[in-house]
Design an enzyme around this catalytic site. Structure first.
Site, mmCIF file in Angstrom:
data_model
loop_
_atom_site.group_PDB
_atom_site.id
_atom_site.type_symbol
_atom_site.label_atom_id
_atom_site.label_comp_id
_atom_site.label_asym_id
_atom_site.label_seq_id
_atom_site.Cartn_x
_atom_site.Cartn_y
_atom_site.Cartn_z
ATOM 1 N N CYS A 116 38.896 53.704 14.124
ATOM 2 C CA CYS A 116 38.455 52.995 12.914
ATOM 3 C C CYS A 116 38.699 53.778 11.624
ATOM 4 C CB CYS A 116 36.987 52.617 13.030
ATOM 5 S SG CYS A 116 36.725 51.356 14.291
ATOM 6 N N HIS A 256 33.795 51.088 5.899
ATOM 7 C CA HIS A 256 34.271 50.487 7.151
ATOM 8 C C HIS A 256 33.242 49.468 7.628
ATOM 9 C CE1 HIS A 256 35.907 49.884 11.043
ATOM 10 N NE2 HIS A 256 34.939 50.522 11.678
ATOM 11 N N ASN A 286 34.440 43.580 13.069
ATOM 12 C CA ASN A 286 35.090 44.887 12.931
ATOM 13 C C ASN A 286 36.564 44.751 13.317
ATOM 14 O OD1 ASN A 286 36.005 47.495 13.132
ATOM 15 N ND2 ASN A 286 34.275 48.259 14.326
HETATM 16 O O1 UT7 Z 1 33.827 50.951 14.343
HETATM 17 C C1 UT7 Z 1 33.830 51.966 15.298
HETATM 18 C C2 UT7 Z 1 32.516 52.516 15.495
HETATM 19 N N1 UT7 Z 1 31.641 51.594 16.157
HETATM 20 C C3 UT7 Z 1 30.431 51.396 15.655
HETATM 21 O O2 UT7 Z 1 30.120 51.898 14.617
HETATM 22 C C4 UT7 Z 1 29.459 50.585 16.474
HETATM 23 C C5 UT7 Z 1 28.149 51.296 16.530
HETATM 24 N N2 UT7 Z 1 27.150 50.618 17.359
HETATM 25 C C6 UT7 Z 1 26.559 49.458 16.999
HETATM 26 O O3 UT7 Z 1 26.914 48.851 16.022
HETATM 27 C C7 UT7 Z 1 25.398 48.984 17.821
HETATM 28 O O4 UT7 Z 1 24.994 50.007 18.705
HETATM 29 C C8 UT7 Z 1 25.665 47.689 18.642
HETATM 30 C C9 UT7 Z 1 25.818 46.512 17.702
HETATM 31 C C10 UT7 Z 1 26.928 47.872 19.469
HETATM 32 C C11 UT7 Z 1 24.494 47.417 19.566
HETATM 33 O O5 UT7 Z 1 23.278 47.321 18.819
HETATM 34 P P1 UT7 Z 1 22.008 48.177 19.241
HETATM 35 O O6 UT7 Z 1 20.943 47.827 18.293
HETATM 36 O O7 UT7 Z 1 22.411 49.617 19.340
HETATM 37 O O8 UT7 Z 1 21.653 47.560 20.649
HETATM 38 P P2 UT7 Z 1 21.533 48.296 22.055
HETATM 39 O O9 UT7 Z 1 22.887 48.610 22.606
HETATM 40 O O10 UT7 Z 1 20.541 49.392 21.956
HETATM 41 O O11 UT7 Z 1 20.904 47.143 22.917
HETATM 42 C C12 UT7 Z 1 19.588 46.645 22.674
HETATM 43 C C13 UT7 Z 1 19.301 45.520 23.632
HETATM 44 C C14 UT7 Z 1 19.618 45.865 25.080
HETATM 45 O O12 UT7 Z 1 18.669 45.223 25.896
HETATM 46 P P3 UT7 Z 1 17.414 46.028 26.506
HETATM 47 O O13 UT7 Z 1 18.004 47.123 27.296
HETATM 48 O O14 UT7 Z 1 16.662 46.505 25.289
HETATM 49 O O15 UT7 Z 1 16.712 44.981 27.278
HETATM 50 C C15 UT7 Z 1 20.972 45.273 25.307
HETATM 51 O O16 UT7 Z 1 21.223 44.964 26.655
HETATM 52 O O17 UT7 Z 1 20.143 44.400 23.318
HETATM 53 C C16 UT7 Z 1 20.883 44.009 24.475
HETATM 54 N N3 UT7 Z 1 22.195 43.536 24.031
HETATM 55 C C17 UT7 Z 1 22.412 42.275 23.649
HETATM 56 N N4 UT7 Z 1 21.600 41.205 23.572
HETATM 57 C C18 UT7 Z 1 22.124 40.034 23.130
HETATM 58 C C19 UT7 Z 1 23.349 44.232 23.891
HETATM 59 N N5 UT7 Z 1 24.324 43.440 23.441
HETATM 60 C C20 UT7 Z 1 23.762 42.204 23.280
HETATM 61 C C21 UT7 Z 1 24.250 40.972 22.830
HETATM 62 N N6 UT7 Z 1 23.418 39.937 22.765
HETATM 63 N N7 UT7 Z 1 25.538 40.805 22.449
#
Ligand code: UT7
Length: 331
Positions: A116, A256, A286
């Site tokens: 990225c 970004h 993204n």
């Molecule tokens: O550009 C390159 C660099 N990349 C980035 O900068 C991305 C950085 N990361 C992020 O933007 C975020 O971590 C994400 C958007 C990918 C994920 O958001 P998060 O707030 O970190 O969520 P998480 O992975 O901690 O997941 C929280 C909960 C989980 O459920 P439990 O374990 O709490 O029950 C996930 O299983 O949300 C669940 N989950 C979803 N729920 C509905 C994960 N993806 C989804 C989804 N829809 N698409």
């Protein structure tokens, strides 16, 4: 003779027509519009659907848009750099094909890959050629067909990424406009957290790697998020401090577009008013190497000659950094 700096003198962009909405994603994986919107800020993304079209298709369209707007003869271009994490094919460069297709027959070209941060690094590279006096017209294109490496059964990644391309032309400037400073960083310890496991030299593609989905991008979102939030804000703050820029001096933050919460955290650290923070993540998601030039294209009409722009990016590798640039023209 006054010092030569590298200024952006034109921009162009292209996104494919097909719109993948949160609603449509709800029918593909276990997710919902509310979760995606509150966690990422994304509402929809564009997808290049047509078979046989790769990243070069996006890059060529973005370059053509720039050439038309600038009324530029492509034969005048010295160098084409395509910043991309999704080249058309391996080995033969996407930039070389793109240069030929747009008629830049006097240019040489190559790809630059830093996930990225690819476009940010490519601006730095292109600017160095201009500042040295070696070349006069460098075309930097950020293009990614992220849909080619996304597993549309993995809700952790498929909701984030989209396809698109943007281009800028760099030319010499003797009025003190253009790129002023850069602070670029990388840390290889981060490579485990955002990567495509197979298809490279460590693990060449095989039936087994495909069956395991190792040709798709995988990310440990939480870890990447943590590093992105602190590092993007750190570099943006650093570039402000060492150029004596207060929050009032910064006209635009060009961040970004990975996650609205990362963008807001960076803007907060810079004490920037929200009206100065460029965002289009809600429409494109993204697009990896394309996020920064797509912002420039969408907001070009609002920039004024002399405006102070601060770019900031963070991506896989890890790679990250910030660039301070003075805008060089009124639209
Ligand atoms: O550009 C390159 C660099 N990349 C980035 O900068 C991305 C950085 N990361 C992020 O933007 C975020 O971590 C994400 C958007 C990918 C994920 O958001 P998060 O707030 O970190 O969520 P998480 O992975 O901690 O997941 C929280 C909960 C989980 O459920 P439990 O374990 O709490 O029950 C996930 O299983 O949300 C669940 N989950 C979803 N729920 C509905 C994960 N993806 C989804 C989804 N829809 N698409």
């Amino acid at each position: 003779m006054s010092k030569i700096s590298a200024a952006i003198t034109a921009v162009g962009a292209y996104v494919p027509d097909f719109v993948l909405t949160n609603k449509l994603l709800e029918t593909m994986v276990d997710t919902n519009d509310e979760w995606i919107t509150t966690r990422t800020g994304i509402k929809e993304r564009r997808i290049l659907k047509e078979e046989g079209q790769g990243t070069s298709f996006l890059a060529i369209e973005a370059a053509k848009d720039l050439l038309k707007k600038k009324n530029l003869d492509p034969k005048e271009i010295d160098l084409v750099i395509v910043a991309t994490a999704t080249p058309d094919i391996l080995v033969a460069s996407t930039a070389v094909y793109t240069a030929t297709q747009i008629g830049a027959t006097n240019a040489f070209g190559y790809d630059l890959q830093a996930a990225c941060s690819s476009f940010l690094y490519a601006m730095s590279t292109g600017a160095a050629y201009i500042e040295s006096g070696r070349y006069k017209k460098v075309l930097i294109i950020g293009a990614d067909k992220m849909s080619s490496i996304i597993d549309y059964t993995d809700r952790a990644t498929c909701i984030i990424f989209g396809d698109g391309a943007g281009a800028v032309l760099l030319e010499p400037n003797e009025e003190g406009l253009g790129l002023q400073d850069e602070y670029l960083r990388s840390d290889g310890q981060g490579r485990e957290f955002l990567k495509i496991e197979a298809g490279g030299s460590i693990l060449p593609p095989s039936k087994e790697t495909v069956e395991k989905g190792q040709h798709f991008v995988h990310q440990d979102g939480k870890t990447v998020f943590k590093f992105a939030v602190s590092n993007m804000a750190d570099v943006a703050e650093k570039i402000m401090t060492r150029n004596n820029l207060s929050h009032e001096d910064v006209d635009w933050l060009v961040p970004h577009q990975a996650n609205l919460r990362i963008i807001d955290a960076t803007a907060n650290r810079m004490k920037l008013d929200d009206s100065k923070v460029l965002k289009n993540i809600q429409r494109y998601g993204n697009t990896t190497s394309a996020t920064l030039p797509l912002l420039l294209s969408d907001f070009e009409k609002q920039f004024k000659k002399g405006d102070n722009l601060v770019f900031a990016a963070f991506g896989g590798g890890f790679t990250w950094g910030s660039i301070y640039l003075k805008w060089a023209y009124n639209s």
